[in-house]
Design a protein around this motif. Structure first.
Motif, PDB file in Angstrom:
ATOM      1  N   VAL A   1       1.027  -1.157   0.192  1.00  0.00           N
ATOM      2  CA  VAL A   1      -0.009  -0.436   0.081  1.00  0.00           C
ATOM      3  C   VAL A   1       0.766   1.639   0.069  1.00  0.00           C
ATOM      4  N   ASP A   2       0.518   2.092  -0.710  1.00  0.00           N
ATOM      5  CA  ASP A   2       1.268   3.900  -0.647  1.00  0.00           C
ATOM      6  C   ASP A   2       0.149   4.365  -0.483  1.00  0.00           C
ATOM      7  N   PRO A   3       0.319   5.500   1.235  1.00  0.00           N
ATOM      8  CA  PRO A   3      -0.524   5.798   1.403  1.00  0.00           C
ATOM      9  C   PRO A   3       0.077   7.943   1.174  1.00  0.00           C
ATOM     10  N   SER A   4       1.815   7.332   0.852  1.00  0.00           N
ATOM     11  CA  SER A   4       1.579   9.066   0.622  1.00  0.00           C
ATOM     12  C   SER A   4       1.257   9.363  -0.508  1.00  0.00           C
ATOM     13  N   HIS A   5       1.121   8.526  -1.839  1.00  0.00           N
ATOM     14  CA  HIS A   5       0.122   9.493  -3.344  1.00  0.00           C
ATOM     15  C   HIS A   5      -1.503   8.687  -2.602  1.00  0.00           C
ATOM     16  N   GLY A   6      -1.956   7.427  -1.811  1.00  0.00           N
ATOM     17  CA  GLY A   6      -3.102   7.274  -1.568  1.00  0.00           C
ATOM     18  C   GLY A   6      -3.592   8.935  -1.067  1.00  0.00           C
ATOM     19  N   THR A   7      -3.044   9.296   0.086  1.00  0.00           N
ATOM     20  CA  THR A   7      -4.212  10.403   0.974  1.00  0.00           C
ATOM     21  C   THR A   7      -3.385  11.486   0.304  1.00  0.00           C
ATOM     22  N   GLY A   8      -1.909  12.019  -0.482  1.00  0.00           N
ATOM     23  CA  GLY A   8      -1.358  13.384  -0.739  1.00  0.00           C
ATOM     24  C   GLY A   8      -1.842  14.128   0.529  1.00  0.00           C
ATOM     25  N   ARG A   9      -1.543  13.558   1.855  1.00  0.00           N
ATOM     26  CA  ARG A   9      -1.386  14.547   2.629  1.00  0.00           C
ATOM     27  C   ARG A   9      -0.767  14.081   3.562  1.00  0.00           C
ATOM     28  N   ARG A  10       0.349  14.628   4.429  1.00  0.00           N
ATOM     29  CA  ARG A  10       1.358  14.068   5.587  1.00  0.00           C
ATOM     30  C   ARG A  10       1.013  13.625   6.712  1.00  0.00           C
ATOM     31  N   ASP A  11      -0.260  14.392   6.890  1.00  0.00           N
ATOM     32  CA  ASP A  11      -0.779  14.697   8.345  1.00  0.00           C
ATOM     33  C   ASP A  11      -1.905  12.749   7.950  1.00  0.00           C
ATOM     34  N   LYS A  12      -2.138  12.595   7.217  1.00  0.00           N
ATOM     35  CA  LYS A  12      -2.569  11.107   6.257  1.00  0.00           C
ATOM     36  C   LYS A  12      -1.938  10.158   6.340  1.00  0.00           C
ATOM     37  N   VAL A  13      -0.706  10.322   6.330  1.00  0.00           N
ATOM     38  CA  VAL A  13       0.366   9.177   6.138  1.00  0.00           C
ATOM     39  C   VAL A  13       0.882   8.086   7.048  1.00  0.00           C
ATOM     40  N   ILE A  14       0.563   8.755   8.421  1.00  0.00           N
ATOM     41  CA  ILE A  14       0.355   8.058   9.399  1.00  0.00           C
ATOM     42  C   ILE A  14      -0.708   7.153   9.920  1.00  0.00           C
ATOM     43  N   PRO A  15      -1.591   7.806   9.548  1.00  0.00           N
ATOM     44  CA  PRO A  15      -2.652   6.398  10.528  1.00  0.00           C
ATOM     45  C   PRO A  15      -3.067   5.566   8.634  1.00  0.00           C
ATOM     46  N   LEU A  16      -2.987   6.306   7.843  1.00  0.00           N
ATOM     47  CA  LEU A  16      -3.526   5.062   7.275  1.00  0.00           C
ATOM     48  C   LEU A  16      -2.120   4.124   6.381  1.00  0.00           C
ATOM     49  N   SER A  17      -1.087   4.183   6.910  1.00  0.00           N
ATOM     50  CA  SER A  17       0.604   3.295   7.307  1.00  0.00           C
ATOM     51  C   SER A  17      -0.174   1.807   7.657  1.00  0.00           C
ATOM     52  N   ARG A  18      -0.219   2.137   9.494  1.00  0.00           N
ATOM     53  CA  ARG A  18      -0.910   1.794  10.497  1.00  0.00           C
ATOM     54  C   ARG A  18      -2.097   0.910   9.916  1.00  0.00           C
ATOM     55  N   ALA A  19      -3.393   1.381   8.984  1.00  0.00           N
ATOM     56  CA  ALA A  19      -3.998   0.822   8.937  1.00  0.00           C
ATOM     57  C   ALA A  19      -3.487  -0.203   7.681  1.00  0.00           C
ATOM     58  N   ALA A  20      -3.037   0.467   6.858  1.00  0.00           N
ATOM     59  CA  ALA A  20      -2.830  -1.032   5.986  1.00  0.00           C
ATOM     60  C   ALA A  20      -1.484  -1.836   6.347  1.00  0.00           C
ATOM     61  N   VAL A  21      -1.333  -1.838   7.609  1.00  0.00           N
ATOM     62  CA  VAL A  21      -0.416  -2.665   7.709  1.00  0.00           C
ATOM     63  C   VAL A  21      -1.548  -3.958   8.613  1.00  0.00           C
ATOM     64  N   ALA A  22      -2.318  -2.998   9.727  1.00  0.00           N
ATOM     65  CA  ALA A  22      -3.484  -4.413  10.243  1.00  0.00           C
ATOM     66  C   ALA A  22      -4.524  -4.635   9.339  1.00  0.00           C
ATOM     67  N   VAL A  23      -4.731  -4.255   7.713  1.00  0.00           N
ATOM     68  CA  VAL A  23      -5.804  -4.595   6.463  1.00  0.00           C
ATOM     69  C   VAL A  23      -5.044  -5.796   6.546  1.00  0.00           C
ATOM     70  N   GLY A  24      -3.441  -6.051   6.326  1.00  0.00           N
ATOM     71  CA  GLY A  24      -3.164  -6.947   5.741  1.00  0.00           C
ATOM     72  C   GLY A  24      -2.043  -7.097   5.101  1.00  0.00           C
ATOM     73  N   ALA A  25      -1.796  -6.166   4.288  1.00  0.00           N
ATOM     74  CA  ALA A  25      -0.876  -5.684   3.093  1.00  0.00           C
ATOM     75  C   ALA A  25       0.499  -6.093   4.191  1.00  0.00           C
TER      76      ALA A  25
END
Lengths: 340, 340, 340, 340
Positions: C268-292
């Motif tokens: 999962v690429d949360p950097s392009h996936g959100t385009g906003r620095r403050d969303k990268v960290i929570p979405l990175s956590r979520a991507a690992v939790a979802v099984g990426a």
């Protein structure tokens, strides 16, 4: 499930079949057609044992209807539904144009616009007395006062009145004052309101929800019809997509798609569908060319001073010119504008 | 517009400012914070002359709030809103899990599921008595009978009850029988219902509409709060996109986006958000990891026999296992599951 | 069509079957598994008469594969594909993190960021030498000069190199200098480029197109595999929807959906996936939790001076903290971060 | 940045300004208009000091162009771009219709369809020799053999040839054999291919990507023009949305939106835009009514035997009838079909 009657079945035979259906615990919806009557059966969760009915006098056959919608379906009624509102007709050979301001702001405003659209050949007037607004702090409409102004417009100009109801309370009043009850896009799946509209004695203009599939749109109409009100007019007003050059993306392909599946008339609202004045005229032309039964267009005599959606309202002179073009395009595809 | 009071302003000073605002024809919404009270002003279409108020005792300053929403905004209230429902808490340090069947089908079904979710550590029970269904011919819920069963569940198991209202009539009953009034995605812009919910004395769980932008979602909450009910719980349940591998596309990025703009708690519903049982567990883990304040999960003791949405319901043993994992992920990001 | 071999079929038997398939005019793709080998057959437009093959020594059965994709399918290969890049592993028990700047801007920039991400435990370095930019007037990357800098980064820090190819010419060079060939979202259906990547001897990281369905995404991987390169790594990077609070809508549900249908690893690429620095960290956590199987994260030592996409790049200290959390969440769901 | 020359500036003055711009390290694009020449400047990342240029002979003023696109912009060239292809004209007063099969399957098929569309009044023939297909196992086109057949069609019937290039290699051949180089929707952001097309000496027909915004669409055209090829024809072919009653959602509102921002001609492809034969005719009518400069329509003499996309191809007799209607609608809005 659909019961097809013989071409010359008597009224008594139709009535007897309906009674038999009701006796089995279902609802019967007789739908008279040009050559024969069909009877829709609703209230059955799945397959139904209708052996007894198939052998009743006047019955040709019982057909299972596979689609989730029944009463809206062209399978159940092959002829187009035509709805009469005073002198106007929606779903007939003509193109019905419903025009007026987004919101009723004052008696003066309503009368000025009504006069202008009437002069352009319009027979149906629109204007919101109850406005569903994204913000609780935006102008919410004049309420019953607005409905009274609309009633005066009818009296003064002989125009049929189309206006939106947003809940059961406003629907009671709209049913009393207006000629057509509009259900807005945001309420397309407000099933409680749809059921109430289904009990009304006036036609219902149902707008497609912002992200409604065709099936969901037709099922919303089915909610109204299942309560016994068969006078439903569908309206495409743009759907929500990633595209940002218009407020919504007007989905004109839904018009032939509806025509194929359903006998109900369908209008197009290019004002909400695009949200931009300079797109209203080209998309109105396109909507007529694609086969819509009519248009819902916002007209304002002072668009820059409108309390809501001025950006998408046409000034009267542009609207008049548009009416001329609509008639010409209608003619090319074998139709006529508003009964002319 | 927002009036910021001094840290030690007295109650009388706050009251006096509110009265002055109301006297000017606006609405005053005092919002107590940890260190100071702020007073939101609504009902003003644009800028307001508040010179007089700025000079009243206890007032620090008047701040124009630029965003279209006011009461939902973190600018107006910096601290997270925490909502207490019996022993449960939503928006606090813990992860609140609301579990139960899609629809209440019978007393036996409700009790069996309640027993199972209670054993897994849940404090809040969900179950629909009024079901908004796409088809008028689908099971529409047990109505008030369902609410009575829910009240029995509370009595028997000590669980807080969350259930949906679909119109003003059902909202009256839901307010009477339940602990949290749910407004479904299809009614997110049923402004009449939102206003009614704003007058209720119970917390409101507001689901995001299928194609609602973040601003529209927050403005819907603003409708409830503008009527005086500040206990709003937001809930992401998937949005409509072109993607077809899940029923909806669960937009987890809305969780940190809400947290940044608003003080209101936000839950995630992975059951409706995905529509597929095998996606509910991974997306539940992800929702906790992304920072949601809790989950809304469908559990059914016999998913294959459920009258609605069985395909997305978890059986109790899978749910129990999920609760264990949720607690562990919550711990990693510095939170705890449901107060434990 | 899939030929399943006996568990103890000899290499010679497998080879003989492959030759027979090729002799019939099709392509044979032997796929060794933990317990047995399967042989995928491609190049057949529809059903194929394989009677002769089914009776060859070592063959268990011939299975028609109904899905449009074959080689990517879990039906054809039940075990997860694990791709080794130097010390790093993608698709194994660990979480693989690929970090680095959006674009290589200079030797100094690349080295500074490489040092920082290496210190945080990363084994794979990303950085664009060829940048597909919406505008022809935006910085398009350093080209081969950038590839040379990347090669120096590998030499100096022992990091595997992941970088994008945008056409056949750049792919030749990327294959020469880098360890993983990235195909960007805009080129997901550039079938000519996919075929060229299928002939490369290095693994291919394939990003999901902005409006690609799951089937289209897997079919794009099939294009690469059909040419003989079985080392494909999928990557979700957000899809295009109406939602406007992030640049794209990160569709985390695609991770379990891919896992179900395919044996290929997915990042999962949360950097392009959100385009906003403050969303990268929570979405990175979520991507690992979802099984990426891992993350692709943009890190920049001076985000505000980045020549492209600085808004979505993490500074090194935030990235380091994120790596700690990723390891903890990975542990909860029974995995480990990057082999640690 | 745009340099506006005096109405009667000499060619030498224009040349001198271009040289001065190039001397400063930028690219100069002289754009002759009806009354005066403008010179577009590209290659400047931001503001540019052009003081020296503004004082050169023949210069009226230097205008900063705020939009990200320059050469496509109507600000830089007010008059519509008209592209001549043999006897046909795209962007002029007439409606240009490009018709033919989805893919060239054989000499016989191509000749039969060419004869039919020619008889209906068409001057431009389409047919794919290189087909971008979702599956690597689907028919990928005849390649150069297909191009040779297309060249024969031109010879035999005097039709201009429009066909797709999918990479640099096929573009070389398409440029050699055809009259218009088509870039497909999947390659709209294949910037390497766009640059190559920008160096070609034949007009480029650029299809909108499946989820491209208007700005991205125009920027893709800008890539072609920035390389010196100013003959770009845009084409709307439907975008990807949640709606499932057509294969794509045809966004006709993009036509007036393009017309407002750009001088380039825009066509509509209702065949791919709807994917269903029964929608092609109504949407073709609508496309002409909305103001498109022409249509791209799939015609097949045996639609049910077509190797690709037969479901959306019109049989010749329906196409002929459509041509009659198109001419009539064109007349209503003041245009004529294909030079008549």
């Amino acid at each position: 499930m659909l019961v097809v009657m013989q071409a010359h079945a008597s009224e008594a035979e139709v009535r007897a079949v309906c009674e038999a259906i009701e006796h089995l615990g279902y609802h019967a919806h007789p739908i008279p057609g040009a050559t024969r009557t069909a009877i829709g059966i609703t209230g059955n969760p799945g397959a139904v044992d209708l052996g007894a009915i198939e052998s009743m006098p006047g019955v040709v056959e019982c057909i299972p209807v596979s689609k989730p919608y029944k009463l809206v379906s062209r399978e159940i009624k092959a002829e187009n539904t035509v709805i009469e509102i005073g002198e106007a007709q929606i779903g007939g050979p003509g193109i019905a144009v419903i025009a007026g301001p987004c919101a009723i702001e004052s008696r003066e405003q309503a009368m000025a616009i009504a006069k202008a659209v009437k002069a352009a050949g319009v027979k149906l007037f629109r204007g919101g007395a109850y406005k569903p607004r994204t913000s609780p702090y935006s102008f919410q409409g004049l309420g019953e006062e607005g409905l009274k102004i609309l009633a005066e417009v009818r009296q003064a100009h002989g125009l049929g009145i189309v206006t939106e109801a947003v809940d059961n309370e406003s629907l009671d009043l709209v049913e009393e004052y207006a000629d057509v009850i509009q259900i807005g896009a945001r309420n397309m799946q407000n099933f409680s309101l749809l059921k109430r509209a289904g009990k009304a004695r006036k036609p219902v203009l149902l707008k497609r929800g912002m992200s409604a599939t065709l099936d969901e749109f037709l099922m919303a109409a089915e909610y109204v019809m299942a309560e016994g009100n068969y006078h439903v007019i569908l309206c495409e007003r743009g759907v929500r997509t990633f595209a940002d050059h218009t407020r919504n993306t007007l989905d004109l392909s839904v018009v032939p798609a509806v025509k194929r599946l359903s006998h109900l008339p369908i209008l197009v609202d290019p004002s909400h569908g695009t949200g931009r004045r300079d797109k209203v005229i080209p998309l109105s032309r396109a909507a007529v060319a694609v086969g819509a039964d009519g248009l819902l267009i916002e007209v304002h005599h002072q668009p820059d001073k409108a309390l809501s959606d001025g950006m998408q309202s046409l000034p009267p002179e542009q609207f008049e010119q548009l009416m001329v073009e609509i008639r010409q395009i209608a003619k090319v595809i074998g139709r006529a504008a508003n009964g002319q």
